[in-house]
Design a protein around this motif. Structure first.
Motif, PDB file in Angstrom:
ATOM      1  N   TRP A 173      65.830   1.190  37.583  1.00 25.28           N
ATOM      2  CA  TRP A 173      65.868   2.558  37.042  1.00 25.28           C
ATOM      3  C   TRP A 173      64.588   2.905  36.283  1.00 25.28           C
ATOM      4  O   TRP A 173      64.198   4.078  36.207  1.00 25.28           O
ATOM      5  CB  TRP A 173      67.089   2.741  36.143  1.00 25.28           C
ATOM      6  N   ILE A 174      63.905   1.905  35.714  1.00 28.36           N
ATOM      7  CA  ILE A 174      62.689   2.192  34.954  1.00 28.36           C
ATOM      8  C   ILE A 174      61.548   2.613  35.880  1.00 28.36           C
ATOM      9  O   ILE A 174      60.800   3.556  35.577  1.00 28.36           O
ATOM     10  CB  ILE A 174      62.270   0.956  34.130  1.00 28.36           C
ATOM     11  N   LEU A 175      61.420   1.944  37.039  1.00 24.87           N
ATOM     12  CA  LEU A 175      60.293   2.223  37.929  1.00 24.87           C
ATOM     13  C   LEU A 175      60.283   3.672  38.424  1.00 24.87           C
ATOM     14  O   LEU A 175      59.256   4.359  38.290  1.00 24.87           O
ATOM     15  CB  LEU A 175      60.304   1.238  39.099  1.00 24.87           C
ATOM     16  N   PRO A 176      61.368   4.213  39.000  1.00 28.17           N
ATOM     17  CA  PRO A 176      61.313   5.614  39.440  1.00 28.17           C
ATOM     18  C   PRO A 176      61.128   6.596  38.290  1.00 28.17           C
ATOM     19  O   PRO A 176      60.446   7.622  38.437  1.00 28.17           O
ATOM     20  CB  PRO A 176      62.670   5.820  40.140  1.00 28.17           C
ATOM     21  N   VAL A 177      61.729   6.302  37.134  1.00 22.26           N
ATOM     22  CA  VAL A 177      61.560   7.193  35.982  1.00 22.26           C
ATOM     23  C   VAL A 177      60.109   7.188  35.527  1.00 22.26           C
ATOM     24  O   VAL A 177      59.522   8.245  35.252  1.00 22.26           O
ATOM     25  CB  VAL A 177      62.496   6.758  34.833  1.00 22.26           C
ATOM     26  N   ALA A 178      59.499   6.007  35.455  1.00 19.90           N
ATOM     27  CA  ALA A 178      58.110   5.910  35.014  1.00 19.90           C
ATOM     28  C   ALA A 178      57.177   6.622  35.991  1.00 19.90           C
ATOM     29  O   ALA A 178      56.218   7.294  35.571  1.00 19.90           O
ATOM     30  CB  ALA A 178      57.712   4.438  34.875  1.00 19.90           C
TER      31      ALA A 178
ATOM     32  N   LEU B 256      57.618  -1.230  31.964  1.00 26.41           N
ATOM     33  CA  LEU B 256      57.821  -2.322  32.918  1.00 26.41           C
ATOM     34  C   LEU B 256      57.519  -3.700  32.313  1.00 26.41           C
ATOM     35  O   LEU B 256      58.367  -4.595  32.359  1.00 26.41           O
ATOM     36  CB  LEU B 256      56.978  -2.065  34.169  1.00 26.41           C
ATOM     37  N   PRO B 257      56.333  -3.904  31.721  1.00 23.58           N
ATOM     38  CA  PRO B 257      56.104  -5.226  31.096  1.00 23.58           C
ATOM     39  C   PRO B 257      57.021  -5.469  29.894  1.00 23.58           C
ATOM     40  O   PRO B 257      57.445  -6.601  29.656  1.00 23.58           O
ATOM     41  CB  PRO B 257      54.628  -5.192  30.680  1.00 23.58           C
TER      42      PRO B 257
END
Length: 502
Positions: A372-377, A395-396
């Motif tokens: 969920w973090i990747l598409p939001v970012a 991410l990190p």
């Protein structure tokens, strides 16, 4: 038992009035504001109609409180606490003493000058509806002790004569038990207050209060003022935000300090007795038989400084309780925890040597976050370029948090208990006896199966509902050992041979 009927102190009429007034104060203020505080002054006596209505409502609430006080009676009969009450319809409630789990005492601002307490009776049948509970708004401390005495006599079937003839050694032992096991120092209380995280609670309460006046707040005007304010520069904005947060922090520190002032715990008659509070002194009783689990919680700041919080999960209770998990030790040095807990829970083993989750399980601790973090970012970076690129730092950070959680997770067990350690952000260590576990479930996803790991979910009673703790991504063999450990012992059949007649 005595059939004499007892009444509440007259101050309970005022307390009932204030209680109703607190529930109506916000709607009352909204109505007054909407009506322009009674309207203009050119309408003659009719402009005072709204004030007359308010006055009538207040008088009605006061009279209601007086009637409630006059109609309330309680007495002891046939090993029961019997209560008679009702505003318009007289009601009776009979509570067997054997079902009473605890008597909790509160000394509010109106109680203390008269030496009174509020007594909340919590029973084994107490649930979401609270039908089996009772509350004595204001009685003397002697009357409260009389209720406890009658309850103990009914439970233990000890006559008053036997109670008076207690040997001296036993009396000294009772006095010994009443000495506090733990009393929070002023230093620890200040540390607790300053690191309690009550700022969020303050802002939540402020938001709820402001929401009551949402129709009256000129949002457009405020928005324009904010735009003008922004033009003065980021420095003033930063100072304003800092000032608001500082005030919120000071308020949260004051509230926590008042709530946990002179925090003390004792163990008496197989009960944990907690006393705390400055303006409102509370005495909470928790039967040891209701304790389902013990949690040691360490947020990163307190873990760094060597402090922790001890929380117990209590079965039963009512929806009126502020939390199902009770703070047994709100703040204490980590090296001081075990000696105190051993005295309270002698059946627990608090020296645990944890079995950690395998290294190949690390990916399971951050993979879901990436989903969920990747598409939001990516979306934030695209629409708010270039500052949106800062969202990629999630991410990190997510990876580091997952690695931290992986390093923390583990379990330990012996014949009678299970200990689980895990971390969301704070490190939590849970001790639970095998007999207290309500259910244990092994869960294996497709990806876990390929990695030969499984998760174990354990459920214990906590409050009205239950509390589930996950032992995440452990070795498949370890999961099977845990399930086999929890499986109830099968009773061996015993064949009784009858003697054959000669």
């Amino acid at each position: 038992m005595s059939k004499e009927k007892f009444t509440l102190h007259p101050i309970s009429a005022v307390i009932n009035f204030i209680k109703v007034l607190k529930e109506m104060i916000v709607p009352l203020i909204v109505v007054i504001a909407v009506n322009g505080f009674g309207g203009g002054g050119n309408e003659g006596w009719t402009s005072y109609i709204i004030y007359i209505i308010y006055a009538v409502l207040l008088i009605a609430m006061l009279v209601s409180g007086i009637i409630r006080w006059k109609r309330f009676r309680y007495w002891f009969e046939e090993e029961e606490l019997r209560i008679e009450y009702g505003l318009f319809v007289k009601k009776k409630r009979y509570i067997p003493f054997e079902r009473i789990q605890s008597l909790n005492y509160t000394e509010g601002i109106l109680h203390q000058p008269f030496g009174l307490v509020k007594v909340k009776v919590e029973t084994a049948g107490g649930g979401a509806t609270k039908e089996a509970d009772a509350e004595l708004t204001a009685i003397s401390k002697e009357a409260a002790e009389q209720i406890k005495k009658e309850m103990n006599l009914a439970k233990n079937r000890v006559s008053e004569s036997e109670e008076k003839d207690l040997p001296l050694e036993l009396e000294e032992q009772v006095v010994q038990q009443r000495k506090p096991l733990f009393q929070m120092s002023q230093k620890d209380l200040l540390i607790l207050a300053s690191t309690s995280g009550g700022v969020g609670v303050f802002f939540s309460g402020l938001a709820v209060f402001v929401s009551q006046f949402s129709e009256l707040i000129p949002y457009e005007t405020i928005y324009n003022e904010i735009i003008m304010f922004i033009r003065f520069g980021a420095l003033l904005i930063a100072l304003a935000v800092f000032f608001v947060l500082l005030v919120a922090w000071i308020v949260s520190v004051a509230i926590t300090y008042i709530n946990y002032y002179e925090f003390t715990i004792r163990v008496e008659d197989d009960e944990i007795i907690i006393t705390r509070g400055l303006l409102e002194k509370k005495k909470i009783t928790i039967p040891l038989s209701r304790i389902q689990g013990v949690r040691i919680m360490e947020n990163p700041l307190r873990q760094l400084t060597g402090y922790a919080t001890v929380i117990v999960d209590s079965a039963g209770g009512s929806m009126a309780e502020k939390d199902e998990k009770i703070r047994l030790l709100p703040l204490i040095k980590k090296d001081q925890i075990t000696p105190i807990l051993v005295q309270i829970f002698p059946n627990y083993e608090f020296d645990a040597s944890f079995t950690r989750v395998p290294k190949r399980s690390r990916k399971f601790f951050y993979r879901l976050d990436f989903l969920w973090i990747l598409p939001v970012a990516i979306a934030v970076s695209y629409f708010f370029f270039p500052f949106g690129l800062l969202s990629l730092l999630l991410l990190p950070l997510s990876f580091l948090l997952g690695a931290w959680q992986h390093k923390t997770a583990g379990y330990w067990m012996d014949e009678k208990q299970l200990v689980v350690q895990y971390r969301l952000f704070s490190r939590v260590s849970l001790w639970v006896e095998k007999k207290r576990i309500q259910a244990m479930t092994e869960r294996t996803t497709y990806f876990q199966k390929k990695a030969a790991v499984s998760s174990i979910m354990t459920t214990i009673k906590s409050g009205v509902a239950g509390s589930t703790t996950i032992v995440p991504h452990i070795e498949k063999n370890d999961a099977e050992i845990l399930m086999e450990w929890y499986e109830p012992t099968k009773k061996e059949s015993i064949n009784i041979q009858k003697e054959q007649p000669f």
